[in-house]
Design an enzyme around this catalytic site. Structure first.
Site, PDB file in Angstrom:
ATOM      1  N   ASP A   1     101.274 -44.088  78.147  1.00 49.31           N
ATOM      2  CA  ASP A   1     101.792 -45.196  77.354  1.00 49.31           C
ATOM      3  C   ASP A   1     100.822 -45.415  76.201  1.00 49.31           C
ATOM      4  O   ASP A   1      99.615 -45.274  76.372  1.00 49.31           O
ATOM      5  CB  ASP A   1     101.874 -46.479  78.185  1.00 49.31           C
TER       6      ASP A   1
ATOM      7  N   VAL B   1      80.195 -58.675  71.364  1.00 43.68           N
ATOM      8  CA  VAL B   1      80.387 -57.460  72.141  1.00 43.68           C
ATOM      9  C   VAL B   1      79.886 -56.288  71.297  1.00 43.68           C
ATOM     10  O   VAL B   1      80.106 -56.248  70.086  1.00 43.68           O
ATOM     11  CB  VAL B   1      81.853 -57.265  72.586  1.00 43.68           C
ATOM     12  N   GLU B   2      79.183 -55.369  71.928  1.00 41.38           N
ATOM     13  CA  GLU B   2      78.710 -54.173  71.230  1.00 41.38           C
ATOM     14  C   GLU B   2      79.897 -53.229  71.118  1.00 41.38           C
ATOM     15  O   GLU B   2      80.563 -52.933  72.105  1.00 41.38           O
ATOM     16  CB  GLU B   2      77.546 -53.550  72.010  1.00 41.38           C
ATOM     17  N   SER B   3      80.195 -52.765  69.909  1.00 41.88           N
ATOM     18  CA  SER B   3      81.460 -52.077  69.642  1.00 41.88           C
ATOM     19  C   SER B   3      81.590 -50.733  70.349  1.00 41.88           C
ATOM     20  O   SER B   3      82.695 -50.364  70.751  1.00 41.88           O
ATOM     21  CB  SER B   3      81.677 -51.915  68.142  1.00 41.88           C
TER      22      SER B   3
ATOM     23  N   CYS C   1     101.568 -45.006  82.863  1.00 43.07           N
ATOM     24  CA  CYS C   1     102.576 -45.727  83.622  1.00 43.07           C
ATOM     25  C   CYS C   1     102.218 -45.599  85.102  1.00 43.07           C
ATOM     26  O   CYS C   1     101.996 -44.486  85.590  1.00 43.07           O
ATOM     27  CB  CYS C   1     103.957 -45.143  83.355  1.00 43.07           C
TER      28      CYS C   1
ATOM     29  N   HIS D   1     102.082 -52.557  80.966  1.00 43.87           N
ATOM     30  CA  HIS D   1     101.584 -53.032  79.675  1.00 43.87           C
ATOM     31  C   HIS D   1     100.961 -54.426  79.771  1.00 43.87           C
ATOM     32  O   HIS D   1      99.889 -54.675  79.223  1.00 43.87           O
ATOM     33  CB  HIS D   1     102.723 -53.086  78.652  1.00 43.87           C
ATOM     34  N   GLU D   2     101.671 -55.316  80.458  1.00 50.72           N
ATOM     35  CA  GLU D   2     101.198 -56.693  80.573  1.00 50.72           C
ATOM     36  C   GLU D   2      99.841 -56.742  81.263  1.00 50.72           C
ATOM     37  O   GLU D   2      98.932 -57.463  80.837  1.00 50.72           O
ATOM     38  CB  GLU D   2     102.215 -57.533  81.351  1.00 50.72           C
TER      39      GLU D   2
END
EC number: 1.7.1.13
Length: 154
Positions: A59, A74-76, A52, A93-94
């Site tokens: 969070d 994308v390489e994981s 936060c 969060h957004e």
């Protein structure tokens, strides 16, 4: 060693430190050997953590990232390290959810991408954040993200 689509990867196959911040995290990609076909890829991060920005308290979220790749995958491991770099990052969060989606879209230029950020309650209110680049491509099976709405103990 023979040159392959994997030759440029620097993080896979060895010890790699967690980046200090999302800005320092290095995403890596490889050429999609099945680029002639439209198909969906899903990454699920059920233990995503950030901070936060006001209180510094952690969070937690369950992230689901679906994409239909074009020329790049994308390489994981690099994605895991990128997502892990948020654990010391202060943002709402957004902002966290949309920043992840925008960086992946910019980096991969996928045919389509969506993200679902299912955040655990802060101040008694769960906040879920959803975004996608547009309609899903025709003919691609995109399953439901499968994360139920937060119900608490009720």
């Amino acid at each position: 060693m023979t040159e392959t689509i994997y030759s440029g990867l620097t993080q896979l196959g060895g010890a790699t430190r967690l980046p200090e911040s999302p800005e320092q995290a290095q995403l890596e990609r490889v050429r999609n050997p099945q680029a002639d076909l439209s198909y969906a890829v899903r990454f699920t991060a059920p233990e995503f953590t950030s901070l936060c920005p006001m209180t510094g308290q952690p969070d937690f979220a369950h992230l689901v990232i679906d994409y239909v790749p074009d020329e790049w995958l994308v390489e994981s491991k690099s994605l895991k390290l990128y997502l892990g770099s948020f654990r010391n990052h202060g943002a709402f969060h957004e902002d966290c959810t949309i920043s992840i989606a925008r960086r992946l879209v910019e980096f991969l230029a996928p045919r389509w991408l969506r993200i679902g950020g299912y955040w655990y309650p802060r101040g008694g209110i769960p906040i879920d954040v959803f975004w996608q680049t547009g309609p899903a491509p025709d003919g691609v099976w995109i399953p439901d993200q499968g994360v139920p709405p937060y119900r608490g103990r009720g």
